[in-house]
Enzyme design. Structure first.
Site, PDB file in Angstrom:
ATOM      1  N   HIS A 191       0.833  -1.206   0.000  1.00 32.29           N
ATOM      2  CA  HIS A 191       0.000   0.000   0.000  1.00 32.29           C
ATOM      3  C   HIS A 191       0.872   1.263   0.000  1.00 32.29           C
ATOM      4  CE1 HIS A 191      -3.414  -2.549   0.817  1.00 32.29           C
ATOM      5  NE2 HIS A 191      -4.229  -1.513   0.938  1.00 32.29           N
ATOM      6  N   HIS A 245       1.332  -3.953   9.200  1.00 31.45           N
ATOM      7  CA  HIS A 245       2.746  -3.714   8.936  1.00 31.45           C
ATOM      8  C   HIS A 245       3.423  -3.108  10.157  1.00 31.45           C
ATOM      9  CE1 HIS A 245       2.775  -4.628   4.629  1.00 31.45           C
ATOM     10  NE2 HIS A 245       1.609  -4.010   4.552  1.00 31.45           N
TER      11      HIS A 245
END
Length: 344
Positions: A191, A245
């Site tokens: 992303h 993440h």
């Protein structure tokens, strides 16, 4: 040739002022001559190999997304930082190409409707596409090679909360295969890398178009430039907030995206701080070729010496701009240039 140089010398003052103060105005007048209808087919044909390589990047990206990552050893003592709860994505996967690709392309189209420059439109789309795809390939290749567990790996591996390890101390996951496989793709963030690749390219593009570094001190223009970068940063932060993440993952991803975006942008456009940073290289090359062909095809007063005179004048004007605008360029001029310019 002596009379030619005397003639050139009489024209130089006018040409200097014309080149310095009206060059940008002349370039703007030429806008609208290179449209999709007039030059689009030839431009696409000239870059057919670039588009074919782009398709290969798409295939490679799909393959990297499908294959299994490296299943890194995860012991019981490593689970301390991997027990964050599983959450939905704040920014869904389908939204990434919307804001990272379609949004910049929309800006390119708006600029084209205003300036009618097919070179700007084509190179903007091609550069953006390469930026996001090269970033995607790099990101997914590193993902699969690294195999770093996500912060929520524990619940992906043991959805019922019961830990199981093999005789070597490695996890023996009993969750869904696809969810477990995705759990080994933490570093770097896809992303974040796509966001900075697409929106970083857009930021550089806008920087050149609105002439942020025109030395006039309109600092409010920076707000427009930083807006895409702010959006990319918020997406990166959301990946940490969603526990998909670690912070190192999004930091490295942002760095990769920005570096690739800068390389791809400068392949087609001058630096934003350049005097001609508002347009692509191809536009100025086409403009110069058009003017040269026009001078050769229609010499003034029907004399064949005029094109030679015009070329000599252009050479003198370039030398003048180098010495006036860049004092250090005066030291780089050869003795032959000094003789031609009349300084010796």
């Amino acid at each position: 040739m002596a009379w030619v140089w005397r003639r050139v010398g009489s024209l130089l003052p006018f040409h200097y002022f014309h080149a310095i103060f009206q060059k940008r105005r002349m370039d703007q007048v030429e806008l609208g001559r290179h449209t999709i209808k007039s030059h689009g087919a030839a431009l696409a044909k000239n870059h057919v190999h670039d588009w074919l390589i782009l398709l290969l990047l798409v295939v490679l990206e799909v393959i990297l997304f499908i294959i299994h990552p490296f299943y890194r050893f995860v012991g019981k003592d490593m689970m301390t930082d991997l027990k964050y709860p599983m959450k939905r994505n704040t920014v869904p996967v389908w939204a990434v190409p919307v804001y990272a690709v379609l949004l910049p392309v929309s800006v390119f189209l708006l600029v084209y409707l205003r300036r009618r420059d097919v070179y700007d439109l084509h190179h903007g789309i091609l550069g953006l596409s390469y930026s996001v795809l090269i970033t995607g390939v790099i990101t997914d290749a590193i993902k699969n090679a690294t195999g770093r567990p996500r912060p929520d790996f524990f619940w992906r591996c043991f959805p019922n909360g019961m830990e199981v390890y093999d005789k070597l101390g490695n996890v023996a996951c009993h969750g869904e295969e696809l969810i477990i496989r995705e759990g080994y793709k933490s570093f770097p963030s896809g992303h974040a890398s796509w966001s900075f690749a697409g929106l970083g390219f857009l930021s550089l593009y806008l920087c050149g178009k609105i002439r942020v570094f025109d030395r006039k001190g309109h600092i409010a223009k920076l707000c427009i430039i930083f807006l895409p970068l702010l959006l990319a940063s918020l997406v990166a932060v959301s990946r940490v907030d969603d526990y998909w993440h670690h912070w190192q993952d999004v930091f490295a991803a942002g760095f990769i995206g920005l570096i690739v975006a800068a390389f791809c942008y400068h392949q087609f456009f001058p630096p934003p701080y350049d005097e001609e940073g508002w347009g692509p290289y191809a536009y100025f090359r086409a403009l110069e070729e058009t003017r040269t062909d026009s001078n050769l095809a229609h010499p003034p007063n029907g004399t064949s010496a005029r094109p030679v005179e015009a070329q000599a004048t252009n050479r003198q004007a370039r030398l003048y701009r180098n010495t006036v605008l860049s004092p250090e360029a005066r030291e780089e001029c050869s003795p032959f240039d000094d003789v031609e310019s009349g300084r010796r």
